[in-house]
Design an enzyme around this catalytic site. Structure first.
Site, mmCIF file in Angstrom:
data_model
loop_
_atom_site.group_PDB
_atom_site.id
_atom_site.type_symbol
_atom_site.label_atom_id
_atom_site.label_comp_id
_atom_site.label_asym_id
_atom_site.label_seq_id
_atom_site.Cartn_x
_atom_site.Cartn_y
_atom_site.Cartn_z
ATOM 1 N N TRP A 198 -47.563 147.514 45.725
ATOM 2 C CA TRP A 198 -46.955 148.429 44.764
ATOM 3 C C TRP A 198 -45.789 149.113 45.459
ATOM 4 O O TRP A 198 -45.519 148.846 46.636
ATOM 5 C CB TRP A 198 -47.979 149.445 44.264
ATOM 6 C CG TRP A 198 -47.816 149.741 42.799
ATOM 7 C CD1 TRP A 198 -47.159 150.783 42.224
ATOM 8 C CD2 TRP A 198 -48.327 148.949 41.714
ATOM 9 N NE1 TRP A 198 -47.220 150.699 40.851
ATOM 10 C CE2 TRP A 198 -47.934 149.583 40.515
ATOM 11 C CE3 TRP A 198 -49.076 147.775 41.638
ATOM 12 C CZ2 TRP A 198 -48.260 149.077 39.251
ATOM 13 C CZ3 TRP A 198 -49.408 147.273 40.395
ATOM 14 C CH2 TRP A 198 -48.998 147.926 39.210
ATOM 15 N N GLU A 469 -48.445 152.739 31.425
ATOM 16 C CA GLU A 469 -47.032 152.433 31.201
ATOM 17 C C GLU A 469 -46.753 151.131 30.461
ATOM 18 O O GLU A 469 -45.595 150.713 30.366
ATOM 19 C CB GLU A 469 -46.255 152.467 32.529
ATOM 20 C CG GLU A 469 -46.275 153.827 33.198
ATOM 21 C CD GLU A 469 -45.394 153.941 34.422
ATOM 22 O OE1 GLU A 469 -45.140 155.079 34.862
ATOM 23 O OE2 GLU A 469 -44.981 152.891 34.948
ATOM 24 N N GLU A 565 -46.961 162.308 34.894
ATOM 25 C CA GLU A 565 -46.414 161.793 36.153
ATOM 26 C C GLU A 565 -45.020 162.371 36.354
ATOM 27 O O GLU A 565 -44.216 162.385 35.421
ATOM 28 C CB GLU A 565 -46.290 160.261 36.151
ATOM 29 C CG GLU A 565 -47.552 159.480 36.381
ATOM 30 C CD GLU A 565 -47.257 158.000 36.654
ATOM 31 O OE1 GLU A 565 -46.148 157.683 37.135
ATOM 32 O OE2 GLU A 565 -48.137 157.173 36.368
#
Length: 841
Positions: A198, A469, A565
């Site tokens: 990631w 998302e 976030e």
């Protein structure tokens, strides 16, 4: 139009006690009971179960260095490209063989595996989040038995599934950005998505038996799970206890005695029923008991900062007709939760906030990623306790378990219950489109059912979210899906609505469910689950990142209902880097540092953000430049989070003319690190707090004095309170020049800090205020800074002290670098955190 979801009682489970026979096949010492070998026999090692291949090869000395050392995320990738077989022999007592049914139960296999017992294929595993129970009565034997678990390379397995799907159509993304240094197509596997890399973590595509393995011998059925739903009346909590049993698929009925009892303050309430059950699907049975609990004997459970986390003991027992007893002991927390989405005064937009026990809660906290890239290390008690306690200490009341990691361990949720940390629980889908073939959907259906049953018991679980998302990714064409939008939208609805939401709500109608994060909540649902703008700040939650603006300026942020976030990168401390690197690596231009920075343009963004407010020193050695960059990056991160978080908290009562504001959540990205690298985390992999976590303790405080300067140059001071009672306070504003620790001016005023509200306590033209304070007529904002205290009328602090730089620090005038000397400092005798000057200087 108010649509709310209500949850009154939730439980967390302690270890299952099965009075039928249970034999563990775990081996935690690595003494060779389990062995692991690659397909061609090149590498053989003693194995640990629960465990994983990287850990086993490290213990065996085949991997000779820390997996995080320098470039080992690349150098050790060969491990993930091999197929591995875990095996062991075991003997069973005669008493087990006499049982009517025997199951071999795997609580977690990572990930694509075939299981053999005595050379007979007994089943397959394909989802690391699923418990597999294989009936083995006809395969197990007296004497020695041999068990083999053959696990395919996850890299190979992902590629094979992608290739098969691609014949029909591509399910993107086709791979990760090059900067991730990762592997492709993890979205085709039901495993930790971040294990293929990631933008904050390395690729270690794991293999192993990462949870326990047991033999279960029983005559009728095994008690698997207990979930509850409760309705509150004027005087009672009506507790519905759903009991789930598992047995062999040919069993047509299960008979026995079912009981549930709860221990209260001064009494015990019980209910018992004898019943014969029919299966709701082959091998699976359930029944329901109801308890009536007097409210007068209950103390409700509260999030951190609002009250105590009272828990009660509840015991559920199933006794079968053979007098075998299964017992499950639970901890019970009574509390209600609502997600309120109702129209506001302006237009047709909706609120988005949580109520707990009918009290609106401003959600303060962060986002949780796995605590380790290796799943078997993700539940280490000391690490989990430290991270969650750090969140509690920092006045957090909510953590979001992000959808690219793991459904966390029972210990994680137990500690969250005890510490009052609400959990926003994503399902494990993130930043990808996903296949929707029958096998994949069936696997996901089982995953959701098992995980909801396991986690639903916890008072900390506040909300389910279908993915991370993916609504935004589809609407905004992240992966080139716009030409076939309808096709991918149908896949999206099938997976997250028809499978995940449906299976969740069949078990659990009391908690809120949102299909994605971010989303527009009910507005997204009304738009067919894909909103025209999933980042609309007037609905639902948003994720907000902007790396090309001055994050120390609050006037640049947008008001939003709930920011789940937001964040900015910083470097970990030099000591963290030093553990896994060599001196030639200590430059952000080194190959090592480039390998560690997975976020595209990450270093350039950090440099840009630093240079907006700080001036990096010149004439430094390369190592000094490196350590200065680390330090300045942490200053910038801390100040940016402080500015943005205080902005969101000040917006609690604000409603703009276009319907923005009424902010009720701020969860910064991210709490913890998975390795030693640049990231958005506030706590390093070592457990060390970054500067931002110390700031978080203040900017998440229950009462906060929060100053800022408007775009028109007006100084405003707001008093923010999460308290449920009004407070009488005294606000003092101090004015300091940069060359003295003695204020040149102060002003004091008395104010009521209103409960669960934001109050504007002071405003003045900043230039005039500073000139009056004695900062001079020419550029006073460059010569002074402000300091704020909020005390009770007797002088004790009711808020952390705060400060305000009215000018970019790099543009200061009349600023002379201080001369600082550091004496010898040592830990005071008999203390853990008290230091003393040992030189007398």
């Amino acid at each position: 139009m108010e649509r709310v979801t209500l949850l009154i009682i939730v439980l967390y489970s302690l270890p299952l006690q099965i009075h039928t026979e249970q034999i563990s096949l775990d081996e935690t010492t690595g003494d060779g009971t389990w062995t692991v070998v690659n397909e061609n026999g090149t590498y053989t090692a003693a194995a640990t179960v629960p465990g994983g291949i990287y850990t086993d090869l490290s213990v065996a000395g085949i991997l000779t260095q820390d997996i995080y050392y320098r470039f080992n995320d690349i150098e050790y990738r060969w491990v993930s490209k091999e197929n591995w077989t875990y095996s062991r022999t075991f003997e069973v007592p005669e008493s087990l063989l006499k049982k009517q049914q025997i199951f071999l139960v795997f609580y977690g296999v990572d990930t694509i595996a075939s299981v053999y017992l005595n050379d007979q294929h007994i089943g397959d595993c394909e989802n690391m989040f699923v418990r597999y129970a294989f009936p083995i009565k006809s395969f197990i034997q007296a004497g020695t038995n041999e068990l083999q678990v053959k696990i395919q390379s996850p890299i190979t397995a992902a590629q094979e599934r992608f290739d098969k799907q691609a014949v029909e159509y591509i399910v993107p993304p086709t791979c990760l950005p090059d900067e991730y240094h990762g592997e492709c197509h993890v979205n085709f596997l039901r495993k930790m998505q971040a294990s293929f890399a990631w933008d904050w973590g390395p690729a270690f595509p794991s293999v192993g038996i990462w949870k326990s393995v047991v033999l279960e011998g029983f005559d009728t059925a095994v008690l698997r799970e207990v979930i509850t739903q409760t309705v509150e009346s004027e005087y009672l909590w009506l507790v519905t206890v759903n009991i789930f049993l598992e047995t062999e698929s040919q069993m047509l009925t299960v008979s026995g005695n079912f009981s549930a009892s709860i221990i209260l303050q001064t009494s015990q309430i019980s209910v018992t029923r004898n019943e014969t059950l029919m299966p709701h699907s082959p091998g699976f049975f359930n029944t329901t008991l109801v308890l009536n609990i007097p409210k007068s004997q209950i103390q409700v459970w509260w999030p951190n900062g609002y009250g105590d986390q009272k828990l009660y003991s509840l015991e559920v027992v199933f006794s079968d007709e053979h007098n075998s007893k299964n017992t499950k002991t639970l901890k019970v927390g009574f509390r209600s939760i609502q997600l309120v989405q109702e129209p506001v005064e302006v237009g047709t937009v909706l609120t988005f906030y949580f109520k707990v026990n009918n009290v609106p809660i401003f959600a303060k906290g962060s986002n949780w990623i796995p605590s380790h890239v290796l799943p078997e290390k993700s539940a280490e008690p000391k690490r989990i306790e430290h991270l969650l306690e750090s969140a509690r200490i920092a006045n957090m009341n909510m953590l979001r378990v992000w959808g690219g990691g793991l459904y966390e361990s029972d210990l994680f949720y137990q500690l969250a219950d005890e510490k009052g940390l609400l959990i926003w629980q994503d399902f494990m889908f993130a930043c990808s489109m996903y296949p929707t073939d029958d096998n994949f959907l069936q696997s996901v259906s089982t995953e959701v059912t098992q995980q909801v049953r396991r986690l639903q018991h916890h008072p900390s679980i506040a909300i389910w979210a279908g993915n991370n998302e993916n609504e935004a990714a589809l609407r905004d064409n992240w992966y080139g899906t716009s030409n076939e939008f309808d096709l991918y939208k149908q896949d999206y609805v099938t997976l997250y609505v028809d499978i995940i939401r449906r299976n969740t709500m069949l078990l659990e109608t009391v908690r809120p469910f949102v299909v994605s994060s971010p989303s527009n909540g009910l507005q997204s649902e009304d738009n067919g689950y894909i909103a025209k703008n999933p980042y609309d700040t007037r609905y639902g939650d948003v994720h907000y990142y902007m790396y090309i603006m001055n994050a120390w300026n609050p006037n640049l942020f947008s008001n939003t209902r709930f920011c789940s976030e937001y964040g900015y990168q910083s470097m970990p401390s030099f000591s963290s880097f030093e553990e896994i690197s060599i001196p030639s690596d200590w430059s952000i231009n080194s190959d090592f540092c480039n390998n560690r920075q997975h976020h595209p343009s990450g270093y350039n963004e950090i440099k840009y953000e630093i240079n907006l407010n700080l001036e990096m020193p010149n004439n430094l050695t390369e190592r000094q430049q490196f350590t200065a960059f680390i330090y300045f990056s942490q200053i910038n991160q801390a100040m940016s989070y402080k500015t943005e978080t205080e902005f969101y908290r000040r917006s609690r009562n604000l409603l703009t003319s276009d319907g923005e504001g009424l902010t009720m959540g701020a969860l910064y990205w991210q709490l913890n690190d998975i390795w030693q690298a640049p990231s958005w985390a506030s706590i390093e992999y070592s457990g060390k707090w970054k500067m931002i976590h110390y700031f978080a303790k203040d900017f998440f405080a229950p009462v906060l004095v929060s100053p800022f300067v408007t775009s028109d140059g007006v100084l405003e001071v707001h008093l923010i309170s999460d308290k449920l009672e009004d407070l009488e306070s005294q606000l003092t504003i101090f004015v300091y020049q940069w060359n003295s620790l003695t204020p040149i001016h102060s002003i004091t005023s008395n104010h009521t800090v209103y409960n669960a509200s934001v109050t504007k306590a002071f405003q003045s033209d900043l230039l005039e205020f500073l000139q009056t304070a004695g900062c001079g007529d020419a550029e006073p904002i460059k010569k002074c800074f402000l300091y704020f205290t909020l005390t009770s009328l007797d002088g004790s602090d009711i808020s952390p002290h705060n400060f305000l730089f009215s000018q970019s620090l790099k543009d200061l005038t009349d600023f002379t670098a201080p001369t600082i000397s550091v004496a010898d400092i040592s830990l005071a005798s008999g203390t853990e955190n008290v230091f003393q000057n040992t030189t007398g200087d």
